[in-house]
Design an enzyme around this catalytic site. Structure first.
Site, PDB file in Angstrom:
ATOM      1  N   ARG A 168      35.212  23.353  41.017  1.00 59.82           N
ATOM      2  CA  ARG A 168      34.568  23.266  39.742  1.00 59.82           C
ATOM      3  C   ARG A 168      33.982  21.949  39.531  1.00 59.82           C
ATOM      4  O   ARG A 168      32.942  21.975  38.866  1.00 59.82           O
ATOM      5  CB  ARG A 168      35.649  23.358  38.732  1.00 59.82           C
ATOM      6  CG  ARG A 168      36.466  24.863  38.392  1.00 59.82           C
ATOM      7  CD  ARG A 168      37.355  24.968  37.324  1.00 59.82           C
ATOM      8  NE  ARG A 168      37.412  26.341  37.033  1.00 59.82           N
ATOM      9  CZ  ARG A 168      38.235  26.946  36.123  1.00 59.82           C
ATOM     10  NH1 ARG A 168      38.674  26.025  35.065  1.00 59.82           N
ATOM     11  NH2 ARG A 168      38.508  28.132  36.004  1.00 59.82           N
ATOM     12  N   GLU A 175      46.186  35.940  40.627  1.00 60.31           N
ATOM     13  CA  GLU A 175      45.465  36.361  39.376  1.00 60.31           C
ATOM     14  C   GLU A 175      44.667  37.431  39.931  1.00 60.31           C
ATOM     15  O   GLU A 175      43.651  37.057  40.683  1.00 60.31           O
ATOM     16  CB  GLU A 175      45.152  35.252  38.466  1.00 60.31           C
ATOM     17  CG  GLU A 175      46.054  34.329  37.683  1.00 60.31           C
ATOM     18  CD  GLU A 175      46.899  34.779  36.757  1.00 60.31           C
ATOM     19  OE1 GLU A 175      46.648  35.672  36.190  1.00 60.31           O
ATOM     20  OE2 GLU A 175      47.776  33.922  36.242  1.00 60.31           O
ATOM     21  N   GLU A 190      36.303  23.995  31.927  1.00 58.81           N
ATOM     22  CA  GLU A 190      37.571  22.936  32.255  1.00 58.81           C
ATOM     23  C   GLU A 190      37.772  22.479  33.829  1.00 58.81           C
ATOM     24  O   GLU A 190      37.439  23.331  34.544  1.00 58.81           O
ATOM     25  CB  GLU A 190      39.141  23.736  31.941  1.00 58.81           C
ATOM     26  CG  GLU A 190      40.170  22.922  32.250  1.00 58.81           C
ATOM     27  CD  GLU A 190      41.383  23.469  31.914  1.00 58.81           C
ATOM     28  OE1 GLU A 190      41.452  24.706  31.247  1.00 58.81           O
ATOM     29  OE2 GLU A 190      42.501  23.098  32.384  1.00 58.81           O
ATOM     30  N   SER A 244      43.424  19.154  34.148  1.00 59.16           N
ATOM     31  CA  SER A 244      44.371  18.991  33.078  1.00 59.16           C
ATOM     32  C   SER A 244      45.394  18.249  33.551  1.00 59.16           C
ATOM     33  O   SER A 244      45.653  18.187  34.906  1.00 59.16           O
ATOM     34  CB  SER A 244      44.872  20.390  32.588  1.00 59.16           C
ATOM     35  OG  SER A 244      45.519  21.159  33.643  1.00 59.16           O
ATOM     36  N   ARG A 292      46.351  30.979  43.548  1.00 58.92           N
ATOM     37  CA  ARG A 292      46.760  31.810  42.494  1.00 58.92           C
ATOM     38  C   ARG A 292      46.532  33.344  42.726  1.00 58.92           C
ATOM     39  O   ARG A 292      45.486  33.708  42.913  1.00 58.92           O
ATOM     40  CB  ARG A 292      46.106  31.417  41.269  1.00 58.92           C
ATOM     41  CG  ARG A 292      45.832  29.656  41.124  1.00 58.92           C
ATOM     42  CD  ARG A 292      47.038  29.200  40.239  1.00 58.92           C
ATOM     43  NE  ARG A 292      47.249  28.041  40.348  1.00 58.92           N
ATOM     44  CZ  ARG A 292      46.752  26.896  39.447  1.00 58.92           C
ATOM     45  NH1 ARG A 292      45.950  27.290  38.373  1.00 58.92           N
ATOM     46  NH2 ARG A 292      47.245  25.508  39.572  1.00 58.92           N
ATOM     47  N   ARG A 340      34.238  31.654  37.964  1.00 57.77           N
ATOM     48  CA  ARG A 340      34.858  30.514  37.993  1.00 57.77           C
ATOM     49  C   ARG A 340      36.375  30.420  38.233  1.00 57.77           C
ATOM     50  O   ARG A 340      37.122  29.329  38.074  1.00 57.77           O
ATOM     51  CB  ARG A 340      34.638  29.693  36.446  1.00 57.77           C
ATOM     52  CG  ARG A 340      35.263  30.682  35.461  1.00 57.77           C
ATOM     53  CD  ARG A 340      35.076  29.796  34.157  1.00 57.77           C
ATOM     54  NE  ARG A 340      35.868  30.633  33.206  1.00 57.77           N
ATOM     55  CZ  ARG A 340      35.514  31.857  32.767  1.00 57.77           C
ATOM     56  NH1 ARG A 340      34.446  32.347  32.891  1.00 57.77           N
ATOM     57  NH2 ARG A 340      36.347  32.540  31.990  1.00 57.77           N
ATOM     58  N   HIS A 341      36.788  31.373  39.035  1.00 53.74           N
ATOM     59  CA  HIS A 341      38.133  31.437  39.548  1.00 53.74           C
ATOM     60  C   HIS A 341      38.031  31.846  41.009  1.00 53.74           C
ATOM     61  O   HIS A 341      37.104  32.642  41.453  1.00 53.74           O
ATOM     62  CB  HIS A 341      38.803  32.426  38.723  1.00 53.74           C
ATOM     63  CG  HIS A 341      39.204  32.156  37.390  1.00 53.74           C
ATOM     64  ND1 HIS A 341      38.423  32.645  36.325  1.00 53.74           N
ATOM     65  CD2 HIS A 341      40.212  31.454  36.982  1.00 53.74           C
ATOM     66  CE1 HIS A 341      38.922  31.844  35.188  1.00 53.74           C
ATOM     67  NE2 HIS A 341      39.973  31.180  35.392  1.00 53.74           N
TER      68      HIS A 341
END
Length: 429
Positions: free
Chosen positions: A403, A212, A352, A355, A210, A218-219
RNA sequence: GCCCAGGUAGUGUAGUGGCCUAUCAUGACGGCCUGUCACGCCGUCGACACGGAUUCGAAUUCCGUCCUGGGCGCCA
Protein backbone atom coordinates in the site's frame (compact mmCIF):
# COMPACT_ATOMS: atom_id res chain seq x y z
CA UNK A 1 34.05 -7.04 -21.25
CA UNK A 2 30.34 -6.49 -21.03
CA UNK A 3 29.24 -2.90 -20.56
CA UNK A 4 25.93 -1.95 -18.96
CA UNK A 5 23.94 -0.18 -21.65
CA UNK A 6 23.48 3.09 -19.75
CA UNK A 7 27.29 3.35 -19.55
CA UNK A 8 27.55 3.70 -23.33
CA UNK A 9 27.83 7.35 -24.30
CA UNK A 10 28.56 9.10 -27.60
CA UNK A 11 32.19 9.27 -26.39
CA UNK A 12 32.53 5.49 -25.95
CA UNK A 13 34.89 3.97 -28.53
CA UNK A 14 33.94 0.34 -28.46
CA UNK A 15 31.36 -1.72 -26.56
CA UNK A 16 30.27 -5.24 -25.85
CA UNK A 17 26.73 -5.61 -24.60
CA UNK A 18 24.41 -8.44 -23.66
CA UNK A 19 20.69 -7.86 -23.62
CA UNK A 20 17.26 -8.59 -25.01
CA UNK A 21 16.13 -7.65 -28.53
CA UNK A 22 13.55 -4.99 -27.78
CA UNK A 23 12.58 -4.02 -31.32
CA UNK A 24 13.70 -4.63 -34.89
CA UNK A 25 13.24 -2.20 -37.76
CA UNK A 26 14.38 -3.65 -41.05
CA UNK A 27 14.64 -1.00 -43.74
CA UNK A 28 16.16 -3.32 -46.30
CA UNK A 29 19.74 -2.25 -46.72
CA UNK A 30 19.77 -0.99 -43.16
CA UNK A 31 18.46 -2.70 -40.04
CA UNK A 32 18.02 -1.17 -36.60
CA UNK A 33 17.91 -3.33 -33.48
CA UNK A 34 17.06 -1.90 -30.11
CA UNK A 35 18.81 -3.94 -27.42
CA UNK A 36 17.73 -3.62 -23.81
CA UNK A 37 19.27 -4.56 -20.48
CA UNK A 38 18.14 -3.50 -17.03
CA UNK A 39 20.00 -0.23 -17.32
CA UNK A 40 18.71 1.02 -20.64
CA UNK A 41 18.31 0.64 -24.37
CA UNK A 42 20.84 1.11 -27.15
CA UNK A 43 20.47 1.05 -30.91
CA UNK A 44 22.45 -1.49 -32.90
CA UNK A 45 22.66 -0.42 -36.51
CA UNK A 46 23.52 -2.78 -39.35
CA UNK A 47 24.23 -1.43 -42.78
CA UNK A 48 24.00 -4.61 -44.86
CA UNK A 49 27.05 -3.82 -46.94
CA UNK A 50 29.32 -2.89 -44.04
CA UNK A 51 28.93 -5.72 -41.53
CA UNK A 52 30.47 -9.20 -41.75
CA UNK A 53 28.29 -11.92 -43.34
CA UNK A 54 28.23 -13.92 -40.08
CA UNK A 55 26.72 -10.92 -38.28
CA UNK A 56 24.11 -10.54 -40.99
CA UNK A 57 23.19 -14.18 -40.80
CA UNK A 58 22.86 -14.22 -37.00
CA UNK A 59 20.85 -11.02 -37.01
CA UNK A 60 18.52 -12.39 -39.65
CA UNK A 61 17.62 -15.37 -37.49
CA UNK A 62 16.97 -13.48 -34.28
CA UNK A 63 13.48 -12.96 -32.84
CA UNK A 64 12.17 -10.25 -30.52
CA UNK A 65 13.11 -10.75 -26.87
CA UNK A 66 15.95 -13.13 -27.70
CA UNK A 67 19.12 -12.63 -25.69
CA UNK A 68 21.99 -11.39 -27.83
CA UNK A 69 25.61 -10.45 -27.39
CA UNK A 70 26.79 -7.59 -29.56
CA UNK A 71 30.30 -6.19 -29.96
CA UNK A 72 31.34 -3.27 -32.06
CA UNK A 73 32.48 0.31 -32.36
CA UNK A 74 30.23 2.99 -30.90
CA UNK A 75 29.36 5.92 -33.13
CA UNK A 76 28.08 9.26 -31.98
CA UNK A 77 24.95 9.81 -34.08
CA UNK A 78 22.56 12.59 -33.18
CA UNK A 79 19.62 10.75 -34.78
CA UNK A 80 20.11 7.63 -32.65
CA UNK A 81 18.39 7.23 -29.26
CA UNK A 82 20.78 8.52 -26.62
CA UNK A 83 22.92 10.01 -29.38
CA UNK A 84 24.93 6.82 -29.94
CA UNK A 85 24.71 3.47 -31.68
CA UNK A 86 26.75 0.31 -32.09
CA UNK A 87 27.72 -1.00 -35.52
CA UNK A 88 28.41 -4.65 -34.76
CA UNK A 89 31.36 -6.67 -35.86
CA UNK A 90 30.08 -9.55 -33.70
CA UNK A 91 26.44 -10.53 -33.14
CA UNK A 92 25.68 -13.71 -31.25
CA UNK A 93 22.29 -15.19 -30.35
CA UNK A 94 22.78 -16.30 -26.75
CA UNK A 95 19.21 -17.54 -26.25
CA UNK A 96 16.49 -17.51 -28.85
CA UNK A 97 12.96 -16.39 -27.86
CA UNK A 98 9.94 -18.30 -29.10
CA UNK A 99 7.31 -16.49 -31.04
CA UNK A 100 4.67 -15.23 -30.77
CA UNK A 101 5.29 -13.66 -27.37
CA UNK A 102 2.58 -14.06 -24.71
CA UNK A 103 2.44 -10.28 -24.45
CA UNK A 104 3.92 -7.24 -26.13
CA UNK A 105 6.97 -6.11 -24.17
CA UNK A 106 7.28 -2.88 -26.14
CA UNK A 107 3.81 -1.86 -25.07
CA UNK A 108 2.25 -1.04 -28.43
CA UNK A 109 -0.62 -3.31 -27.50
CA UNK A 110 -1.79 -3.22 -23.89
CA UNK A 111 -2.30 -6.46 -21.96
CA UNK A 112 -4.78 -7.15 -19.20
CA UNK A 113 -3.51 -7.76 -15.68
CA UNK A 114 -4.38 -11.42 -15.85
CA UNK A 115 -2.44 -11.93 -19.08
CA UNK A 116 0.46 -10.00 -17.61
CA UNK A 117 0.61 -12.10 -14.46
CA UNK A 118 0.52 -15.31 -16.48
CA UNK A 119 3.76 -14.16 -18.11
CA UNK A 120 5.02 -11.96 -15.31
CA UNK A 121 8.71 -12.45 -16.13
CA UNK A 122 8.02 -10.93 -19.55
CA UNK A 123 5.78 -8.23 -18.16
CA UNK A 124 8.52 -7.16 -15.77
CA UNK A 125 10.92 -6.76 -18.69
CA UNK A 126 8.98 -3.62 -19.53
CA UNK A 127 10.95 -0.69 -18.15
CA UNK A 128 7.98 0.97 -16.48
CA UNK A 129 6.96 -2.23 -14.73
CA UNK A 130 10.51 -3.06 -13.71
CA UNK A 131 10.80 0.45 -12.27
CA UNK A 132 8.15 -0.40 -9.67
CA UNK A 133 10.29 -3.19 -8.28
CA UNK A 134 13.55 -1.27 -8.31
CA UNK A 135 11.73 1.39 -6.32
CA UNK A 136 10.24 -1.25 -4.05
CA UNK A 137 13.77 -2.41 -3.33
CA UNK A 138 14.83 1.17 -2.58
CA UNK A 139 11.83 1.62 -0.26
CA UNK A 140 12.79 -1.43 1.76
CA UNK A 141 16.43 -0.38 1.83
CA UNK A 142 15.48 3.10 3.05
CA UNK A 143 13.07 1.80 5.68
CA UNK A 144 15.59 -0.73 6.93
CA UNK A 145 18.40 1.83 7.01
CA UNK A 146 16.19 4.28 8.86
CA UNK A 147 15.27 1.74 11.52
CA UNK A 148 18.86 0.54 11.99
CA UNK A 149 19.93 4.16 12.40
CA UNK A 150 17.37 4.49 15.21
CA UNK A 151 18.74 1.44 17.01
CA UNK A 152 16.15 -1.13 15.97
CA UNK A 153 16.83 -4.87 15.91
CA UNK A 154 15.76 -6.78 12.82
CA UNK A 155 13.80 -9.88 13.86
CA UNK A 156 12.24 -12.84 12.10
CA UNK A 157 9.16 -14.47 13.59
CA UNK A 158 7.37 -17.66 12.62
CA UNK A 159 4.83 -17.73 9.83
CA UNK A 160 3.50 -21.12 10.90
CA UNK A 161 1.46 -20.63 14.05
CA UNK A 162 -1.02 -22.48 16.22
CA UNK A 163 -3.58 -19.76 16.86
CA UNK A 164 -5.10 -16.63 15.47
CA UNK A 165 -3.53 -13.31 16.40
CA UNK A 166 -6.88 -11.66 16.75
CA UNK A 167 -10.42 -12.81 16.36
CA UNK A 168 -11.44 -11.21 13.10
CA UNK A 169 -9.48 -12.23 10.06
CA UNK A 170 -9.70 -15.61 8.48
CA UNK A 171 -6.61 -17.80 8.59
CA UNK A 172 -5.23 -20.26 6.08
CA UNK A 173 -5.21 -23.69 7.72
CA UNK A 174 -2.18 -25.83 7.19
CA UNK A 175 -1.42 -29.53 7.58
CA UNK A 176 1.46 -29.60 10.03
CA UNK A 177 2.31 -33.23 10.77
CA UNK A 178 -0.25 -34.42 13.30
CA UNK A 179 -1.19 -30.89 14.39
CA UNK A 180 -3.43 -28.18 13.07
CA UNK A 181 -1.56 -25.02 12.16
CA UNK A 182 -2.13 -21.75 10.34
CA UNK A 183 -0.25 -19.19 8.31
CA UNK A 184 0.27 -16.13 10.45
CA UNK A 185 -1.84 -13.06 9.76
CA UNK A 186 0.54 -10.74 11.64
CA UNK A 187 3.73 -10.84 13.72
CA UNK A 188 1.88 -8.87 16.42
CA UNK A 189 2.06 -11.38 19.24
CA UNK A 190 5.69 -12.26 18.58
CA UNK A 191 6.99 -8.72 18.43
CA UNK A 192 5.21 -8.02 21.73
CA UNK A 193 6.81 -11.08 23.28
CA UNK A 194 10.17 -9.65 22.24
CA UNK A 195 9.35 -6.59 24.32
CA UNK A 196 9.20 -9.00 27.26
CA UNK A 197 12.54 -10.31 26.03
CA UNK A 198 14.00 -6.84 26.57
CA UNK A 199 14.85 -6.12 22.92
CA UNK A 200 13.20 -2.67 23.32
CA UNK A 201 13.10 -1.77 19.62
CA UNK A 202 12.34 -4.38 16.97
CA UNK A 203 11.21 -4.46 13.39
CA UNK A 204 10.35 -7.11 10.87
CA UNK A 205 9.61 -6.99 7.17
CA UNK A 206 7.85 -10.16 6.15
CA UNK A 207 4.81 -11.84 4.67
CA UNK A 208 1.41 -11.86 6.29
CA UNK A 209 -1.48 -14.05 5.21
CA UNK A 210 -5.17 -13.22 5.23
CA UNK A 211 -7.73 -15.73 4.07
CA UNK A 212 -10.37 -13.09 3.36
CA UNK A 213 -12.34 -13.67 0.20
CA UNK A 214 -12.15 -10.08 -0.84
CA UNK A 215 -11.79 -9.01 -4.42
CA UNK A 216 -10.58 -5.45 -4.56
CA UNK A 217 -7.70 -3.40 -5.92
CA UNK A 218 -6.27 -2.87 -2.45
CA UNK A 219 -6.24 -6.32 -0.84
CA UNK A 220 -3.92 -9.28 -1.19
CA UNK A 221 -4.07 -12.65 0.48
CA UNK A 222 -0.31 -12.58 0.90
CA UNK A 223 1.04 -9.14 1.68
CA UNK A 224 4.26 -7.70 3.06
CA UNK A 225 4.15 -5.99 6.40
CA UNK A 226 6.69 -3.71 8.00
CA UNK A 227 6.13 -4.17 11.71
CA UNK A 228 7.65 -2.10 14.48
CA UNK A 229 7.43 -2.40 18.25
CA UNK A 230 9.06 -0.12 20.85
CA UNK A 231 9.33 -0.46 24.62
CA UNK A 232 8.83 2.44 27.02
CA UNK A 233 6.99 4.26 24.27
CA UNK A 234 3.40 5.35 23.83
CA UNK A 235 1.25 5.75 20.74
CA UNK A 236 2.50 9.31 20.15
CA UNK A 237 6.13 8.20 20.18
CA UNK A 238 5.57 5.53 17.56
CA UNK A 239 3.44 7.81 15.39
CA UNK A 240 6.44 10.10 15.21
CA UNK A 241 8.68 7.21 14.23
CA UNK A 242 6.16 6.26 11.57
CA UNK A 243 5.93 9.68 9.98
CA UNK A 244 9.70 10.08 10.13
CA UNK A 245 10.07 6.75 8.37
CA UNK A 246 7.56 7.64 5.65
CA UNK A 247 9.35 10.90 4.95
CA UNK A 248 12.78 9.21 5.00
CA UNK A 249 11.55 6.62 2.49
CA UNK A 250 10.09 9.25 0.16
CA UNK A 251 13.29 11.30 0.36
CA UNK A 252 15.46 8.28 -0.41
CA UNK A 253 13.35 7.36 -3.43
CA UNK A 254 13.26 10.96 -4.66
CA UNK A 255 17.06 11.18 -4.34
CA UNK A 256 18.09 7.86 -5.79
CA UNK A 257 15.33 6.74 -8.14
CA UNK A 258 14.86 9.72 -10.45
CA UNK A 259 15.23 7.59 -13.58
CA UNK A 260 12.82 4.95 -12.34
CA UNK A 261 10.29 7.60 -11.33
CA UNK A 262 10.63 9.06 -14.81
CA UNK A 263 9.98 5.61 -16.33
CA UNK A 264 6.73 5.62 -14.37
CA UNK A 265 5.91 9.25 -15.04
CA UNK A 266 5.66 9.92 -11.31
CA UNK A 267 6.41 13.33 -9.87
CA UNK A 268 7.09 12.43 -6.27
CA UNK A 269 6.04 14.91 -3.64
CA UNK A 270 7.59 14.40 -0.24
CA UNK A 271 4.97 14.56 2.52
CA UNK A 272 5.48 17.19 5.18
CA UNK A 273 5.85 16.54 8.87
CA UNK A 274 4.02 16.53 11.13
CA UNK A 275 1.12 14.73 9.52
CA UNK A 276 -2.21 16.15 10.72
CA UNK A 277 -3.85 14.21 13.53
CA UNK A 278 -7.63 14.06 13.68
CA UNK A 279 -9.62 12.11 16.19
CA UNK A 280 -11.99 9.36 15.24
CA UNK A 281 -14.89 11.61 16.23
CA UNK A 282 -13.64 14.41 14.02
CA UNK A 283 -13.19 11.92 11.20
CA UNK A 284 -16.75 10.63 11.32
CA UNK A 285 -17.91 14.26 11.60
CA UNK A 286 -16.13 15.06 8.34
CA UNK A 287 -17.63 11.99 6.70
CA UNK A 288 -21.12 12.80 7.91
CA UNK A 289 -20.92 16.37 6.64
CA UNK A 290 -19.52 15.28 3.27
CA UNK A 291 -21.87 12.38 2.67
CA UNK A 292 -24.86 13.41 4.72
CA UNK A 293 -24.44 10.15 6.57
CA UNK A 294 -25.16 9.34 10.15
CA UNK A 295 -22.10 7.53 11.41
CA UNK A 296 -22.04 7.47 15.15
CA UNK A 297 -19.42 6.59 17.75
CA UNK A 298 -18.44 2.94 17.46
CA UNK A 299 -19.24 2.54 13.77
CA UNK A 300 -16.56 1.38 11.39
CA UNK A 301 -15.38 3.93 8.88
CA UNK A 302 -16.41 2.39 5.57
CA UNK A 303 -14.81 2.88 2.18
CA UNK A 304 -17.02 5.79 1.11
CA UNK A 305 -16.41 7.62 4.41
CA UNK A 306 -12.69 6.91 4.21
CA UNK A 307 -12.60 8.37 0.71
CA UNK A 308 -14.53 11.50 1.76
CA UNK A 309 -12.22 12.10 4.72
CA UNK A 310 -9.21 11.54 2.49
CA UNK A 311 -10.45 14.16 0.06
CA UNK A 312 -11.00 16.63 2.85
CA UNK A 313 -7.49 16.03 4.26
CA UNK A 314 -5.64 15.86 0.94
CA UNK A 315 -2.40 14.49 2.40
CA UNK A 316 -1.11 11.83 4.80
CA UNK A 317 -2.88 12.06 8.15
CA UNK A 318 -3.53 10.12 11.32
CA UNK A 319 -6.87 9.15 12.75
CA UNK A 320 -6.38 8.84 16.51
CA UNK A 321 -8.42 7.96 19.61
CA UNK A 322 -10.48 5.13 18.18
CA UNK A 323 -13.35 3.47 20.04
CA UNK A 324 -11.83 0.66 22.07
CA UNK A 325 -14.66 -1.55 20.89
CA UNK A 326 -13.57 -1.57 17.23
CA UNK A 327 -9.85 -1.96 17.87
CA UNK A 328 -8.10 -5.22 18.78
CA UNK A 329 -7.81 -6.40 22.39
CA UNK A 330 -4.16 -5.41 22.59
CA UNK A 331 -4.88 -1.67 22.09
CA UNK A 332 -4.53 0.28 25.33
CA UNK A 333 -7.66 2.13 26.49
CA UNK A 334 -7.17 5.61 27.93
CA UNK A 335 -7.26 5.19 31.75
CA UNK A 336 -9.60 8.16 32.18
CA UNK A 337 -11.80 7.35 29.16
CA UNK A 338 -11.71 3.60 28.60
CA UNK A 339 -14.22 3.80 25.75
CA UNK A 340 -11.45 5.18 23.53
CA UNK A 341 -8.07 3.61 22.91
CA UNK A 342 -4.56 4.90 22.31
CA UNK A 343 -4.83 3.55 18.80
CA UNK A 344 -4.22 5.22 15.45
CA UNK A 345 -4.39 4.62 11.73
CA UNK A 346 -2.03 6.25 9.27
CA UNK A 347 -4.04 7.24 6.24
CA UNK A 348 -3.13 8.24 2.72
CA UNK A 349 -5.97 10.12 1.00
CA UNK A 350 -6.61 6.95 -1.01
CA UNK A 351 -6.53 4.35 1.77
CA UNK A 352 -5.27 3.11 5.09
CA UNK A 353 -1.52 2.45 5.19
CA UNK A 354 -0.83 1.48 8.75
CA UNK A 355 -2.44 0.95 12.09
CA UNK A 356 -0.88 0.93 15.50
CA UNK A 357 -1.38 1.59 19.17
CA UNK A 358 0.09 1.71 22.56
CA UNK A 359 -0.41 -1.86 23.74
CA UNK A 360 -1.96 -3.27 26.86
CA UNK A 361 1.02 -4.43 28.93
CA UNK A 362 -0.84 -5.29 32.17
CA UNK A 363 -1.64 -8.98 32.27
CA UNK A 364 -4.98 -8.68 34.08
CA UNK A 365 -6.26 -5.97 31.76
CA UNK A 366 -5.14 -7.95 28.72
CA UNK A 367 -7.05 -11.03 29.89
CA UNK A 368 -10.08 -8.83 30.42
CA UNK A 369 -9.75 -7.30 26.96
CA UNK A 370 -9.38 -10.73 25.34
CA UNK A 371 -12.54 -11.90 27.07
CA UNK A 372 -14.38 -8.73 26.10
CA UNK A 373 -13.66 -9.61 22.45
CA UNK A 374 -15.24 -13.01 22.95
CA UNK A 375 -11.91 -14.80 22.73
CA UNK A 376 -10.54 -17.30 25.16
CA UNK A 377 -7.42 -16.41 27.17
CA UNK A 378 -6.48 -20.10 27.27
CA UNK A 379 -5.63 -20.15 23.58
CA UNK A 380 -3.34 -17.16 24.12
CA UNK A 381 -1.43 -18.68 27.02
CA UNK A 382 1.93 -18.70 25.18
CA UNK A 383 1.46 -14.97 24.65
CA UNK A 384 -0.02 -14.06 28.03
CA UNK A 385 2.85 -15.79 29.78
CA UNK A 386 5.17 -13.08 28.49
CA UNK A 387 3.12 -10.49 30.40
CA UNK A 388 3.64 -12.11 33.81
CA UNK A 389 7.40 -11.76 34.25
CA UNK A 390 8.15 -8.10 33.69
CA UNK A 391 6.57 -6.65 30.56
CA UNK A 392 7.53 -3.05 29.79
CA UNK A 393 4.93 -0.64 28.46
CA UNK A 394 5.22 -0.58 24.69
CA UNK A 395 3.69 0.59 21.43
CA UNK A 396 4.02 -0.22 17.74
CA UNK A 397 2.47 -0.40 14.32
CA UNK A 398 2.28 -2.41 11.13
CA UNK A 399 2.65 -0.81 7.71
CA UNK A 400 1.58 -2.42 4.43
CA UNK A 401 4.53 -2.23 2.05
CA UNK A 402 2.38 -2.77 -1.03
CA UNK A 403 0.00 0.00 0.00
CA UNK A 404 2.89 2.32 0.67
CA UNK A 405 4.22 1.63 -2.81
CA UNK A 406 0.80 1.81 -4.41
CA UNK A 407 0.06 5.24 -2.97
CA UNK A 408 3.61 6.50 -3.54
CA UNK A 409 3.61 5.53 -7.22
CA UNK A 410 -0.11 6.05 -7.82
CA UNK A 411 -0.65 2.46 -8.94
CA UNK A 412 -4.21 1.55 -9.82
CA UNK A 413 -4.09 -1.96 -8.38
CA UNK A 414 -2.17 -3.30 -5.39
CA UNK A 415 -1.19 -6.35 -7.43
CA UNK A 416 1.04 -4.05 -9.47
CA UNK A 417 3.22 -3.68 -6.37
CA UNK A 418 3.91 -7.43 -6.05
CA UNK A 419 5.98 -9.53 -8.42
CA UNK A 420 3.86 -12.64 -8.02
CA UNK A 421 0.62 -11.62 -6.33
CA UNK A 422 -1.53 -13.99 -4.36
CA UNK A 423 -5.20 -13.12 -4.54
CA UNK A 424 -8.49 -14.96 -4.30
CA UNK A 425 -7.88 -16.77 -7.58
CA UNK A 426 -4.18 -16.80 -8.31
CA UNK A 427 -1.53 -19.08 -6.84
CA UNK A 428 0.63 -19.44 -9.95
CA UNK A 429 3.13 -18.44 -11.08
C1' G B 1 -19.92 -13.99 2.09
C1' C B 2 -23.29 -10.50 -0.80
C1' C B 3 -23.81 -7.58 -5.40
C1' C B 4 -22.47 -5.95 -10.46
C1' A B 5 -19.92 -6.50 -15.13
C1' G B 6 -17.39 -9.51 -18.54
C1' G B 7 -15.12 -13.97 -21.58
C1' U B 8 -14.09 -12.78 -29.86
C1' A B 9 -6.82 -14.64 -33.47
C1' G B 10 -0.45 -14.83 -29.44
C1' U B 11 -1.95 -9.67 -27.54
C1' G B 12 -5.59 -5.54 -27.29
C1' U B 13 -10.29 -4.56 -29.58
C1' A B 14 -15.17 -3.84 -33.11
C1' G B 15 -19.47 -6.38 -33.59
C1' U B 16 -27.07 -6.49 -29.54
C1' G B 17 -30.87 -11.92 -34.61
C1' G B 18 -29.57 -12.56 -41.38
C1' C B 19 -25.38 -7.29 -44.24
C1' C B 20 -20.11 -12.09 -40.04
C1' U B 21 -16.71 -18.30 -44.07
C1' A B 22 -16.44 -11.74 -38.06
C1' U B 23 -13.69 -5.23 -37.72
C1' C B 24 -9.29 -2.71 -36.68
C1' A B 25 -4.51 -2.63 -34.54
C1' U B 26 -0.36 -5.28 -33.02
C1' G B 27 2.20 -9.84 -34.13
C1' A B 28 4.19 -14.03 -37.13
C1' C B 29 5.69 -15.44 -42.17
C1' G B 30 7.09 -13.81 -47.33
C1' G B 31 8.30 -9.57 -50.66
C1' C B 32 10.12 -4.22 -51.59
C1' C B 33 12.94 -0.49 -49.12
C1' U B 34 20.16 2.65 -46.45
C1' G B 35 18.55 6.67 -41.04
C1' U B 36 14.41 4.14 -38.52
C1' C B 37 12.80 5.64 -33.68
C1' A B 38 4.85 2.88 -32.80
C1' C B 39 9.51 3.03 -39.88
C1' G B 40 6.48 2.70 -44.46
C1' C B 41 4.14 -0.17 -48.45
C1' C B 42 2.13 -5.09 -50.66
C1' G B 43 0.55 -10.12 -49.68
C1' U B 44 -0.43 -14.37 -46.40
C1' C B 45 -1.75 -16.58 -41.47
C1' G B 46 -4.51 -16.63 -37.09
C1' A B 47 -10.34 -16.07 -32.91
C1' C B 48 -16.51 -16.14 -31.27
C1' A B 49 -14.76 -20.11 -23.21
C1' C B 50 -17.73 -24.91 -22.73
C1' G B 51 -22.60 -27.54 -22.79
C1' G B 52 -27.72 -27.14 -23.68
C1' A B 53 -32.21 -24.32 -25.33
C1' U B 54 -35.16 -20.81 -28.43
C1' U B 55 -35.20 -19.67 -33.79
C1' C B 56 -35.89 -20.87 -40.72
C1' G B 57 -31.22 -18.48 -38.97
C1' A B 58 -27.21 -17.22 -32.78
C1' A B 59 -20.66 -14.14 -31.64
C1' U B 60 -25.39 -11.57 -30.63
C1' U B 61 -31.38 -14.04 -26.89
C1' C B 62 -32.24 -17.64 -22.63
C1' C B 63 -30.42 -21.52 -18.99
C1' G B 64 -26.31 -24.05 -16.79
C1' U B 65 -20.96 -24.78 -16.06
C1' C B 66 -16.11 -22.98 -15.90
C1' C B 67 -13.00 -18.72 -15.84
C1' U B 68 -12.00 -13.41 -15.06
C1' G B 69 -12.45 -8.20 -13.50
C1' G B 70 -14.65 -4.85 -10.07
C1' G B 71 -17.78 -2.92 -5.82
C1' C B 72 -19.20 -3.78 -0.66
C1' G B 73 -18.16 -5.83 4.08
C1' C B 74 -13.31 -6.38 6.58
C1' C B 75 -8.53 -4.87 6.70
C1' A B 76 -2.25 -3.62 5.74
Amino acid sequence: MRLPIHAITPETDYAEIVGWVHEVRDLGGLTFFLVRDRTGIVQVTMPKKKVPPAVLEAAHGVSRESVVRVKGPVKAIAKAPGGREIVPDEFEIVSIAESPLPLDVVGKVPAELDTRFDARFLDVRRPRIRAIFFIRSAVIQAATGFLYSRGFVNITTPKVVAAATEGGTELFPLAYFEKEAFLNQSPQLYKQMLMAAGFEKVFEIGPIFRAEEHNTVRHLNEATSLDVEVSFADHNDVMEILEDLIVAVYEHVADLCQDRLADLGVDLKIPERPFPRITYEEAIGIANRALGGNLSFGDDIGTAAEKAIGEAMGEHYFIVDWPTEIKPYYAMPYPDRPEIAKAFDLMHPRMELSSGAQRVHRHDLLVERIRAKGLSPESFEFYLKAFRYGMPPHAGWGLGIERLLMTMLDLGNIREAVLFPRDRHRITP
